[in-house]
Design a protein around this motif. Structure first.
Motif, PDB file in Angstrom:
ATOM      1  N   ARG A  34     -19.866  26.700 -33.147  1.00 19.63           N
ATOM      2  CA  ARG A  34     -19.061  25.575 -33.641  1.00 19.63           C
ATOM      3  C   ARG A  34     -19.787  24.824 -34.757  1.00 19.63           C
ATOM      4  N   GLN A  35     -19.011  24.288 -35.673  1.00 13.01           N
ATOM      5  CA  GLN A  35     -19.566  23.482 -36.756  1.00 13.01           C
ATOM      6  C   GLN A  35     -19.763  22.029 -36.324  1.00 13.01           C
ATOM      7  N   GLN A  36     -18.928  21.557 -35.414  1.00 17.06           N
ATOM      8  CA  GLN A  36     -19.037  20.177 -34.941  1.00 17.06           C
ATOM      9  C   GLN A  36     -18.987  20.159 -33.421  1.00 17.06           C
ATOM     10  N   PRO A  37     -19.383  19.034 -32.817  1.00 23.34           N
ATOM     11  CA  PRO A  37     -19.418  18.964 -31.348  1.00 23.34           C
ATOM     12  C   PRO A  37     -18.036  19.094 -30.717  1.00 23.34           C
ATOM     13  N   LEU A  38     -18.027  19.451 -29.462  1.00 23.05           N
ATOM     14  CA  LEU A  38     -16.832  19.528 -28.631  1.00 23.05           C
ATOM     15  C   LEU A  38     -16.933  18.415 -27.599  1.00 23.05           C
ATOM     16  N   LEU A  39     -15.832  17.731 -27.318  1.00 19.47           N
ATOM     17  CA  LEU A  39     -15.804  16.693 -26.302  1.00 19.47           C
ATOM     18  C   LEU A  39     -15.178  17.259 -25.034  1.00 19.47           C
ATOM     19  N   ALA A  40     -15.913  17.216 -23.939  1.00 19.74           N
ATOM     20  CA  ALA A  40     -15.387  17.600 -22.633  1.00 19.74           C
ATOM     21  C   ALA A  40     -15.095  16.312 -21.869  1.00 19.74           C
ATOM     22  N   GLU A  41     -13.812  16.045 -21.641  1.00 14.39           N
ATOM     23  CA  GLU A  41     -13.402  14.821 -20.969  1.00 14.39           C
ATOM     24  C   GLU A  41     -13.003  15.154 -19.534  1.00 14.39           C
ATOM     25  N   MET A  42     -13.729  14.598 -18.583  1.00  9.29           N
ATOM     26  CA  MET A  42     -13.416  14.793 -17.172  1.00  9.29           C
ATOM     27  C   MET A  42     -12.391  13.734 -16.795  1.00  9.29           C
ATOM     28  N   GLU A  43     -11.174  14.171 -16.552  1.00  7.71           N
ATOM     29  CA  GLU A  43     -10.081  13.250 -16.279  1.00  7.71           C
ATOM     30  C   GLU A  43      -9.799  13.206 -14.784  1.00  7.71           C
ATOM     31  N   LEU A  44      -9.837  12.013 -14.216  1.00  6.00           N
ATOM     32  CA  LEU A  44      -9.475  11.784 -12.820  1.00  6.00           C
ATOM     33  C   LEU A  44      -8.139  11.055 -12.850  1.00  6.00           C
ATOM     34  N   TYR A  45      -7.096  11.729 -12.383  1.00  2.00           N
ATOM     35  CA  TYR A  45      -5.714  11.291 -12.510  1.00  2.00           C
ATOM     36  C   TYR A  45      -5.229  10.687 -11.199  1.00  2.00           C
ATOM     37  N   PHE A  46      -4.863   9.399 -11.226  1.00  2.00           N
ATOM     38  CA  PHE A  46      -4.329   8.711 -10.059  1.00  2.00           C
ATOM     39  C   PHE A  46      -2.829   8.520 -10.254  1.00  2.00           C
ATOM     40  N   SER A  47      -2.061   8.929  -9.300  1.00  2.00           N
ATOM     41  CA  SER A  47      -0.619   8.709  -9.306  1.00  2.00           C
ATOM     42  C   SER A  47      -0.159   8.876  -7.867  1.00  2.00           C
ATOM     43  N   CYS A  48       0.862   9.660  -7.652  1.00  2.00           N
ATOM     44  CA  CYS A  48       1.269   9.984  -6.280  1.00  2.00           C
ATOM     45  C   CYS A  48       0.269  10.942  -5.658  1.00  2.00           C
ATOM     46  N   LEU A  49      -0.559  11.515  -6.472  1.00  2.00           N
ATOM     47  CA  LEU A  49      -1.590  12.451  -6.050  1.00  2.00           C
ATOM     48  C   LEU A  49      -2.821  12.207  -6.898  1.00  2.00           C
ATOM     49  N   ILE A  50      -3.899  12.855  -6.533  1.00  2.00           N
ATOM     50  CA  ILE A  50      -5.117  12.765  -7.351  1.00  2.00           C
ATOM     51  C   ILE A  50      -5.385  14.148  -7.911  1.00  2.00           C
TER      52      ILE A  50
END
Length: 125
Positions: A34-50
């Motif tokens: 890669r020429q530039q960095p990659l962002l790894a976003e750990m998403e914790l999703y709260f709704s009717c479920l997790i």
């Protein structure tokens, strides 16, 4: 924690807690190209479920922490305004979920792989 794959492991601090980042050999190689960095976003999703999900994207605002010169990491708790499946898109609109003590929800590990031209990630506690 799932069995470790061969490749690199790095420990970083996020929200005052250590997070072990495991990269497969394929992920290491793809990052190196890669020429530039990659962002790894750990998403914790709260709704009717997790739900746990790792989203990969180009970093735009510098809010990720640096794992190495090619990888940044971010933890993002999100929620929906209401439950249901009556949204016109694939997913309901998300908003950030305010957490008083984010360290208590910060993952302990993240595994990243690169298969068939796609980034794949998994995180856990």
């Amino acid at each position: 924690m799932p069995a470790r794959r061969t490749g690199a492991q790095t420990r970083v601090e996020l929200n005052g807690r250590p997070v072990d980042v495991h990269l497969s050999r394929a992920a290491e190689q793809a990052l190196a190209e890669r020429q530039q960095p990659l962002l790894a976003e750990m998403e914790l999703y709260f709704s009717c479920l997790i739900r746990y999900q790792v989203r990969f994207q180009e970093p735009t605002d510098g809010s990720g922490i640096v794992v190495n010169d090619k990888l940044q990491l971010r933890f993002r708790p999100v929620m929906t305004a209401r439950c249901g499946n009556d949204y016109a898109g694939d997913e309901p609109p998300l908003t950030d979920f305010p957490i008083e003590k984010p360290a208590a929800f910060t993952p302990h590990w993240l595994q990243i792989d690169y298969r068939r031209g796609q980034w794949q990630g998994e995180f856990g506690y």
